[in-house]
Design a protein around this motif. Structure first.
Motif: not given
Length: 381
Positions: A102, A106, A123, A127, A238
């Motif tokens: 994660d 980002d 995921r 994002k 995560s």
């Protein structure tokens, strides 16, 4: 003699001057051979590795793009992506066997420039391409563009293989090509493209219909391209459903449906057990019941040979002590002794005691009668 020999014999320096060209030629040959082997040897690697020449690698696409004048930057980690990212750069993120954590996602979100997201997990898609969602899959086979994107119309029909399909979230205008396997939309001034498979970009997939043209058109849309296909785990995960991300949503529903079918089948076929019945042990079972049970078992399995062998063995075990013979007595001796005691022909006795197994139930009954007859005559003799 000494003076003449020293004047005529070659010195060490003279020998070196004559041999140095040979040594230099050998060194050059070895160097050229090593360099050629290094340049032409296959280079193994992981999925979509830009340096790998394996079928799953992406070395061929990188070479084609460089030949067309595209500046290709092979980023091994997210830090290299951040150093090379610029507004006029295309960032290609290829999902490999290693999931992207994660915190790495980002950092990729904050990188400037257009994006090409290839074969993303849920995921990664949420994002980096949050405006599209999964819309099933498309099967194997050739696919036509079905849209007016310049990259797809120039490539024409392609063979993407099994691929995810995508659609827009809400009423966002999204261009869908190849039945949704390729989608594109604009997030402000940024152009975001999502492709549901990476097989057409791999070394083994470029040779198929239109795949090389589509891969080059997508990855070479900008003069400068960053290729990020992580070959190792990076960042801190995560701890979410990393394995579930790899499982399509339809598989979960199929799993629960199968569980329901198993439960219903168990309820349908399962026996209803009543209360326990108290019974004193040990239980006495009559010999006739045991014999009848074994006989029914042999009959249900059509094991006439096993039943005949059991009858003959039991008869011999009872007769041999009466005949004065041991249990290891040879068959000819047993046959001769029984024939003398009973007054029967030896061939008849041999056929009854050691003959071939019966083939029908009637033959088995006749064999039992003959054995019983011989045993009674031996007991009475």
């Amino acid at each position: 003699m000494t003076t003449t020999d020293s004047a005529v014999s070659p010195t060490l320096a003279q020998r070196w001057r004559g041999a140095r060209w040979v040594v230099l030629a050998i060194v050059v040959i070895i160097g050229v051979a090593a360099l050629t082997t290094y340049l032409t040897a296959p280079r193994p690697g992981g999925k979509m590795d830009p340096t790998s020449t394996s079928p799953d690698g992406a070395r061929a696409l990188m070479t084609l793009l460089r030949d067309q004048g595209v500046e290709v930057i092979e980023a091994s980690d997210v830090a290299a992506v951040e150093r090379a990212a610029r507004p006029d750069t295309l960032l290609v993120v290829v999902q490999t066997r290693h999931l992207i954590a994660d915190d790495v996602l980002d950092r990729l979100v904050r990188a400037p420039g257009d994006r090409l997201i290839v074969d993303p997990t849920s995921r990664t898609r949420e994002k980096l391409a949050a405006r599209v969602e999964l819309d099933g899959t498309i099967p194997f086979g050739s696919a036509e563009p079905g849209c007016d994107l310049r990259e797809t119309t120039r490539a024409g029909g392609v063979q993407l293989g099994l691929s995810n399909a995508y659609e827009a979230v809400g009423d966002l205008p999204v261009t869908r090509c190849y039945e949704g396997a390729l989608v594109r939309y604009f997030d402000g001034r940024r152009e975001i493209t999502v492709v549901g498979t990476s097989a057409f970009m791999a070394n083994s997939g470029l040779l198929k219909q239109g795949n090389a043209a589509l891969a080059m058109n997508l990855a070479g849309s900008k003069p400068r391209m960053i290729w990020y296909a992580p070959q190792r785990s990076e960042g801190e995960s995560s701890g979410g459903a990393t394995i579930v991300d790899l499982i399509p949503a339809q598989v979960i529903w199929i799993f629960w449906q199968l569980c329901l079918v198993v439960v219903l089948l168990a309820l349908w076929r399962g026996r209803r057990m009543g209360p326990l019945v108290a019974e004193q042990l040990p239980v006495v079972v009559r010999a006739s019941e045991t014999i009848e049970g074994r006989g029914r078992l042999y009959r249900s399995r059509r094991a006439a040979d096993r039943a005949a062998d059991a009858l003959r063995t039991a008869a011999l075990q009872r007769m041999l002590p009466r005949l004065g013979l041991s249990h290891n007595a040879a068959p000819p001796t047993v046959v001769q002794t029984v024939a003398e005691r009973c007054g029967l022909h030896p061939q008849t006795v041999a056929y009854t005691l050691f003959g071939p197994p019966p083939t029908t139930d009637g033959d088995l009954v006749n064999l039992a009668r003959e054995l019983d007859n011989i045993e009674r005559q031996v007991a009475a003799s």
